[in-house]
Write a protein that holds these residues in place. Structure first.
Motif, PDB file in Angstrom:
ATOM      1  N   GLY A  80       8.153 -11.029  -1.371  1.00 49.37           N
ATOM      2  CA  GLY A  80       8.404 -12.165  -0.499  1.00 49.37           C
ATOM      3  C   GLY A  80       7.132 -12.778   0.047  1.00 49.37           C
ATOM      4  O   GLY A  80       6.983 -14.004   0.101  1.00 49.37           O
ATOM      5  N   LYS A  81       6.195 -11.930   0.446  1.00 53.58           N
ATOM      6  CA  LYS A  81       4.927 -12.434   0.969  1.00 53.58           C
ATOM      7  C   LYS A  81       4.157 -13.202  -0.102  1.00 53.58           C
ATOM      8  O   LYS A  81       3.503 -14.208   0.184  1.00 53.58           O
ATOM      9  CB  LYS A  81       4.079 -11.268   1.501  1.00 53.58           C
ATOM     10  N   ALA A  83       5.552 -14.838  -2.572  1.00 51.33           N
ATOM     11  CA  ALA A  83       6.265 -16.107  -2.713  1.00 51.33           C
ATOM     12  C   ALA A  83       5.843 -17.088  -1.624  1.00 51.33           C
ATOM     13  O   ALA A  83       5.623 -18.280  -1.890  1.00 51.33           O
ATOM     14  CB  ALA A  83       7.769 -15.864  -2.671  1.00 51.33           C
ATOM     15  N   LEU A  84       5.716 -16.603  -0.394  1.00 46.51           N
ATOM     16  CA  LEU A  84       5.278 -17.469   0.699  1.00 46.51           C
ATOM     17  C   LEU A  84       3.855 -17.972   0.483  1.00 46.51           C
ATOM     18  O   LEU A  84       3.542 -19.131   0.768  1.00 46.51           O
ATOM     19  CB  LEU A  84       5.361 -16.710   2.026  1.00 46.51           C
ATOM     20  N   ASP A  87       4.114 -20.782  -1.720  1.00 45.32           N
ATOM     21  CA  ASP A  87       5.111 -21.755  -1.297  1.00 45.32           C
ATOM     22  C   ASP A  87       6.207 -21.912  -2.352  1.00 45.32           C
ATOM     23  O   ASP A  87       6.539 -23.026  -2.788  1.00 45.32           O
ATOM     24  CB  ASP A  87       4.451 -23.103  -1.016  1.00 45.32           C
ATOM     25  N   GLU A  89       9.856 -19.645  -4.310  1.00 47.53           N
ATOM     26  CA  GLU A  89      11.010 -18.782  -4.071  1.00 47.53           C
ATOM     27  C   GLU A  89      11.000 -17.591  -5.015  1.00 47.53           C
ATOM     28  O   GLU A  89      10.203 -17.533  -5.950  1.00 47.53           O
ATOM     29  CB  GLU A  89      12.301 -19.600  -4.254  1.00 47.53           C
ATOM     30  N   ILE A 115      12.883  -8.665   1.557  1.00 46.70           N
ATOM     31  CA  ILE A 115      12.684 -10.105   1.351  1.00 46.70           C
ATOM     32  C   ILE A 115      12.999 -10.875   2.624  1.00 46.70           C
ATOM     33  O   ILE A 115      12.237 -11.761   3.040  1.00 46.70           O
ATOM     34  CB  ILE A 115      13.546 -10.603   0.183  1.00 46.70           C
ATOM     35  N   SER A 118      10.288 -10.607   5.100  1.00 46.10           N
ATOM     36  CA  SER A 118       9.082 -11.376   4.748  1.00 46.10           C
ATOM     37  C   SER A 118       9.216 -12.850   5.114  1.00 46.10           C
ATOM     38  O   SER A 118       8.213 -13.540   5.283  1.00 46.10           O
ATOM     39  CB  SER A 118       8.811 -11.263   3.245  1.00 46.10           C
ATOM     40  N   ALA A 120      10.760 -14.993   3.052  1.00 46.58           N
ATOM     41  CA  ALA A 120      10.864 -15.759   1.812  1.00 46.58           C
ATOM     42  C   ALA A 120      12.321 -16.091   1.503  1.00 46.58           C
ATOM     43  O   ALA A 120      13.252 -15.488   2.039  1.00 46.58           O
ATOM     44  CB  ALA A 120      10.257 -14.968   0.657  1.00 46.58           C
ATOM     45  N   GLN A 121      12.500 -17.051   0.601  1.00 46.75           N
ATOM     46  CA  GLN A 121      13.822 -17.490   0.185  1.00 46.75           C
ATOM     47  C   GLN A 121      14.118 -17.040  -1.243  1.00 46.75           C
ATOM     48  O   GLN A 121      13.228 -17.006  -2.089  1.00 46.75           O
ATOM     49  CB  GLN A 121      13.926 -19.014   0.263  1.00 46.75           C
ATOM     50  N   LYS A 142       7.741 -19.407 -10.024  1.00 48.07           N
ATOM     51  CA  LYS A 142       8.539 -18.534  -9.158  1.00 48.07           C
ATOM     52  C   LYS A 142       7.982 -17.114  -9.187  1.00 48.07           C
ATOM     53  O   LYS A 142       7.273 -16.715 -10.109  1.00 48.07           O
ATOM     54  CB  LYS A 142      10.007 -18.511  -9.619  1.00 48.07           C
TER      55      LYS A 142
END
Length: 232
Positions: A80-81, A83-84, A87, A89, A115, A118, A120-121, A142
């Protein structure tokens, strides 16, 4: 099982092993660890990378009993981190192959918790069907999280035992690669990362009961040798 080991130079080592316990030993040694789970985790991962995924993580499903440390919530958090950071998913790929998204969610609550923590989506949750998974969603840019009982558990183990980098490899064709291309790309990926981190390489057949995983890991190891990785 350990093969293809060079004693000439401490960092130029190449090993083949099996199972989550082998992944733990390789991580403790400080190697770059490649998980080979031909049906279907590492083949799904290769297809995702071919389709433009930024990175691939692997994690254990819930309620898996293995004699090593696993932490799918931690893997979910770090996926998740990442992904953030970019920017984007997360696409989750998991089991059962047949069934609904709700059934898949039931087995991955720990990773989902990570997730969520974190921030994230999640883009979608897909079935682990190998190379054809890329026909089900847009993977470009992604982060992919593969949560499976063999390859995911081995990846989770290597990650939690501190491997400098955990990756996947396959010999199976994808929609974009035929013949020996997937195996050669897998070998090159391992070599480049071993040089980057100044380490050896261990290939982990996800299950010692899977003859195809063992043969695939050994084949990628031979390609790594042919590429000159063990030469002084």
């Amino acid at each position: 099982m350990e093969e293809f080991k060079s004693n000439q130079r401490s960092l130029a080592t190449l090993n083949v092993t099996c199972n989550a316990s082998g992944a733990a030993r390789a991580a403790r040694k400080g190697d770059v660890v490649m998980i080979v789970d031909l049906i279907d985790m590492s083949t799904t991962a290769e297809a995702a990378l071919d389709a433009g995924a930024l990175d691939v993580f692997g994690a254990s499903p819930d309620h898996i009993n293995v004699p090593v440390v696993i932490n799918p919530e931690k893997i979910g958090y770090f996926a998740g981190k990442k992904a953030l950071k970019y920017d984007t998913e997360i696409i989750i790929v998991t089991e059962p192959r047949l069934g609904t998204e709700e059934e898949r969610r039931k087995n991955i609550q720990l990773a989902l918790t990570g997730i969520t923590r974190s921030g994230a989506q999640i883009d979608t949750i897909l079935a682990n069907i190998g190379c054809e998974v890329t026909t089900l969603a847009e993977f470009k840019d992604k982060i992919v999280l593969l949560i499976t009982e063999c390859g995911g558990v081995a990846f989770d183990t290597a990650y939690n035992y501190g491997a400098p980098k955990v990756i996947t490899g396959t010999v199976a064709r994808t929609l974009n690669k035929k013949g020996v291309e997937p195996a050669k790309d897998s070998a090159e990926r391992a070599i480049n990362l071993a040089k980057k981190y100044n380490t050896g390489i261990t290939l982990v057949a996800a299950s010692s009961n899977s003859y195809e995983d063992v043969l695939a890991a050994e084949h990628i190891a031979k390609l790594i040798i042919e590429a000159g990785f063990l030469q002084v």
